[in-house]
Design an enzyme around this catalytic site. Structure first.
Site, mmCIF file in Angstrom:
data_model
loop_
_atom_site.group_PDB
_atom_site.id
_atom_site.type_symbol
_atom_site.label_atom_id
_atom_site.label_comp_id
_atom_site.label_asym_id
_atom_site.label_seq_id
_atom_site.Cartn_x
_atom_site.Cartn_y
_atom_site.Cartn_z
ATOM 1 N N ASP A 1 0.845 -1.205 0.000
ATOM 2 C CA ASP A 1 0.000 0.000 0.000
ATOM 3 C C ASP A 1 0.878 1.251 0.000
ATOM 4 O O ASP A 1 1.684 1.450 0.906
ATOM 5 C CB ASP A 1 -0.886 0.009 1.256
ATOM 6 C CG ASP A 1 -1.781 1.232 1.318
ATOM 7 O OD1 ASP A 1 -2.869 1.195 0.723
ATOM 8 O OD2 ASP A 1 -1.387 2.248 1.944
ATOM 9 N N LYS B 1 -2.743 5.895 -4.244
ATOM 10 C CA LYS B 1 -3.868 6.798 -3.943
ATOM 11 C C LYS B 1 -3.620 8.161 -4.561
ATOM 12 O O LYS B 1 -2.478 8.633 -4.605
ATOM 13 C CB LYS B 1 -4.016 6.988 -2.423
ATOM 14 C CG LYS B 1 -3.895 5.723 -1.610
ATOM 15 C CD LYS B 1 -4.114 5.946 -0.124
ATOM 16 C CE LYS B 1 -3.756 4.707 0.666
ATOM 17 N NZ LYS B 1 -2.323 4.548 0.946
ATOM 18 N N TYR C 1 2.949 9.762 -0.244
ATOM 19 C CA TYR C 1 4.012 9.197 0.605
ATOM 20 C C TYR C 1 5.411 9.490 0.038
ATOM 21 O O TYR C 1 6.402 9.342 0.737
ATOM 22 C CB TYR C 1 3.852 7.676 0.776
ATOM 23 C CG TYR C 1 2.556 7.229 1.432
ATOM 24 C CD1 TYR C 1 1.700 8.145 2.036
ATOM 25 C CD2 TYR C 1 2.193 5.885 1.470
ATOM 26 C CE1 TYR C 1 0.512 7.734 2.622
ATOM 27 C CE2 TYR C 1 1.009 5.473 2.057
ATOM 28 C CZ TYR C 1 0.179 6.404 2.626
ATOM 29 O OH TYR C 1 -0.999 5.994 3.210
ATOM 30 N N HIS D 1 -7.656 9.392 -1.827
ATOM 31 C CA HIS D 1 -6.992 9.361 -0.510
ATOM 32 C C HIS D 1 -7.860 9.968 0.604
ATOM 33 O O HIS D 1 -7.958 9.423 1.702
ATOM 34 C CB HIS D 1 -5.655 10.098 -0.612
ATOM 35 C CG HIS D 1 -4.646 9.674 0.397
ATOM 36 N ND1 HIS D 1 -3.296 9.627 0.147
ATOM 37 C CD2 HIS D 1 -4.773 9.267 1.689
ATOM 38 C CE1 HIS D 1 -2.651 9.222 1.224
ATOM 39 N NE2 HIS D 1 -3.533 8.995 2.182
HETATM 40 N N1 LIG Z 1 -5.425 6.259 3.775
HETATM 41 C C1 LIG Z 1 -4.907 6.976 4.731
HETATM 42 O O1 LIG Z 1 -5.244 8.157 4.942
HETATM 43 C C2 LIG Z 1 -3.887 6.343 5.626
HETATM 44 C C3 LIG Z 1 -3.545 6.965 6.846
HETATM 45 C C4 LIG Z 1 -2.610 6.324 7.659
HETATM 46 C C5 LIG Z 1 -2.036 5.137 7.256
HETATM 47 N N2 LIG Z 1 -2.366 4.568 6.054
HETATM 48 C C6 LIG Z 1 -1.752 3.305 5.573
HETATM 49 O O2 LIG Z 1 -1.834 2.327 6.592
HETATM 50 C C7 LIG Z 1 -0.533 1.865 6.920
HETATM 51 C C8 LIG Z 1 -0.455 1.446 8.362
HETATM 52 O O3 LIG Z 1 -0.779 2.502 9.240
HETATM 53 P P1 LIG Z 1 0.298 3.225 10.169
HETATM 54 O O4 LIG Z 1 1.653 3.058 9.580
HETATM 55 O O5 LIG Z 1 -0.159 4.599 10.380
HETATM 56 O O6 LIG Z 1 0.146 2.493 11.570
HETATM 57 P P2 LIG Z 1 0.330 0.975 12.079
HETATM 58 O O7 LIG Z 1 0.547 0.041 10.956
HETATM 59 O O8 LIG Z 1 -0.801 0.709 13.014
HETATM 60 O O9 LIG Z 1 1.636 1.074 12.965
HETATM 61 C C9 LIG Z 1 2.924 1.151 12.450
HETATM 62 C C10 LIG Z 1 3.859 1.263 13.663
HETATM 63 O O10 LIG Z 1 3.752 0.056 14.418
HETATM 64 C C11 LIG Z 1 5.041 -0.511 14.590
HETATM 65 N N3 LIG Z 1 4.928 -1.971 14.462
HETATM 66 C C12 LIG Z 1 4.769 -2.696 13.327
HETATM 67 N N4 LIG Z 1 4.692 -4.003 13.604
HETATM 68 C C13 LIG Z 1 4.835 -4.115 14.953
HETATM 69 C C14 LIG Z 1 4.861 -5.216 15.824
HETATM 70 N N5 LIG Z 1 4.724 -6.454 15.377
HETATM 71 N N6 LIG Z 1 5.027 -4.968 17.157
HETATM 72 C C15 LIG Z 1 5.159 -3.686 17.626
HETATM 73 N N7 LIG Z 1 5.150 -2.595 16.823
HETATM 74 C C16 LIG Z 1 4.979 -2.816 15.491
HETATM 75 C C17 LIG Z 1 5.907 0.066 13.490
HETATM 76 O O11 LIG Z 1 7.220 0.106 13.951
HETATM 77 P P3 LIG Z 1 8.480 -0.157 13.000
HETATM 78 O O12 LIG Z 1 8.302 0.747 11.811
HETATM 79 O O13 LIG Z 1 9.607 0.179 13.886
HETATM 80 O O14 LIG Z 1 8.456 -1.591 12.586
HETATM 81 C C18 LIG Z 1 5.309 1.455 13.303
HETATM 82 O O15 LIG Z 1 5.841 2.348 14.247
HETATM 83 C C19 LIG Z 1 0.356 3.055 6.542
HETATM 84 O O16 LIG Z 1 1.710 2.711 6.462
HETATM 85 C C20 LIG Z 1 -0.272 3.468 5.243
HETATM 86 O O17 LIG Z 1 0.127 2.600 4.190
HETATM 87 C C21 LIG Z 1 -3.301 5.154 5.252
#
Ligand SMILES: NC(=O)c1ccc[n+]([C@@H]2O[C@H](COP(=O)([O-])OP(=O)(O)OC[C@H]3O[C@@H](n4cnc5c(N)ncnc54)[C@H](OP(=O)(O)O)[C@@H]3O)[C@@H](O)[C@H]2O)c1
Length: 273
Positions: free
Chosen positions: A43, A71, A48, A104
């Site tokens: 994704d 997106k 980004y 997005h």
């Molecule tokens: N459409 C939108 O508006 C929108 C908004 C936000 C996000 N997104 C998408 O959704 C994806 C995921 O959301 P997010 O990145 O905001 O939050 P998330 O996936 O809930 O959290 C990512 C964080 O969790 C940590 N993490 C990952 N695996 C872990 C584990 N097994 N144990 C402990 N910590 C862990 C990562 O650390 P490390 O990096 O150190 O591994 C990072 O700091 C984004 O990357 C993006 O592609 C979309």
């Protein structure tokens, strides 16, 4: 290999790798590692700024085995801008099609009809294989659905913030009723689920981590999850969720953790339903 859901003839792997805030060489290395491990769903978004780095990672991977989402940014939703943005994403990603292309964020200052007409054009040309939205509330979906119906353009998914602390039940039910799959972003609440007592108790029972329990909880509710990770340890842990099943009672218990707590908001967000 993550299992797939067939949604309106589109095969979407239920677990993807989120790439927001992965940048530079790290983005290339992490995506490459993830693909080697068995991830097959990535994704990204024009916003980004990492599509070129991702193209480096995917260039030797069988394109037909990869599910790639990008997106279009909320300021680029007029007809010409959507077409241009998509072509730029394709160029940056080094591919001739996207499996899924999402709006997005909604932007009510631009006519939604125009945006979906452009998406239909890209779809007809084969540049995108499915269309979805992101950060749409029920109100936005109510506006989008008749437009998409008139264009025979299905909305395959709505990608929104969704995790145990933000269980958006009415949005989930509305999506289900309208055959839209929910994709959970921020699915593990940035790792905060590891600190929750109830999820920890359930994790002990299954000998899994709270993050793994959370991802399993999502996919057992037919919700696609796209956790981001930037270490091999986290990548592996997040993929290792296909060898156990949560009891329905535990799924209900985790729903009670909900605090309606939104972690993502912005000056252009439009969440007042
Ligand atoms: N459409 C939108 O508006 C929108 C908004 C936000 C996000 N997104 C998408 O959704 C994806 C995921 O959301 P997010 O990145 O905001 O939050 P998330 O996936 O809930 O959290 C990512 C964080 O969790 C940590 N993490 C990952 N695996 C872990 C584990 N097994 N144990 C402990 N910590 C862990 C990562 O650390 P490390 O990096 O150190 O591994 C990072 O700091 C984004 O990357 C993006 O592609 C979309």
């Amino acid at each position: 290999m993550p299992i797939e859901k067939i949604i309106k003839n589109v095969n979407i792997p239920v677990l993807g790798l989120g790439t927001w805030r992965l940048a530079g060489k790290e983005a290339t290395e992490i995506v490459k590692k993830a693909l080697q491990m068995g991830y097959n769903h990535i994704d990204t978004a024009e916003m980004y700024g990492n599509e070129k780095q991702i193209s480096e990672a995917i260039k030797n991977f069988d394109r037909e085995k990869l599910f790639l989402t990008s997106k279009v940014w909320y300021e680029n939703l007029n007809y010409q801008s959507v077409i241009h943005a998509c072509k730029e994403s394709l160029k940056n990603l080094g591919t001739d099609y996207l499996n899924l292309y999402l709006i997005h964020w909604p932007n009510l200052s631009i006519d939604m009809k125009e945006t979906f007409q452009a998406l239909k054009e890209l779809y007809t040309e084969g540049l995108i294989r499915a269309v979805g939205v992101s950060n749409f509330t029920i109100r936005h979906l109510r506006q989008a659905l008749p437009l998409c119906r008139s264009l025979s353009l299905p909305i395959v998914t709505n990608q929104v913030e969704f995790h145990p602390f933000l269980y958006q039940e009415s949005l989930l039910n509305f999506c289900r009723k309208n055959n839209i799959y929910l994709t959970a972003y921020r699915p593990i609440a940035k790792g905060l689920v590891n600190e929750n007592k109830i999820i920890n108790q359930i994790a002990k029972k299954y000998q899994k981590t709270p993050v793994q329990i959370t991802l399993r909880w999502l996919i057992q509710q037919d919700i696609i999850a796209i956790p981001k990770a930037s270490s091999e340890k986290h990548l592996k842990e997040n993929l290792d969720i296909f060898d156990f099943e949560l009891d329905p009672l535990d799924i209900e218990t985790i729903k009670e953790v909900n605090q309606n707590k939104r972690m993502i908001n912005s000056e252009f967000a439009d969440f007042d339903d």
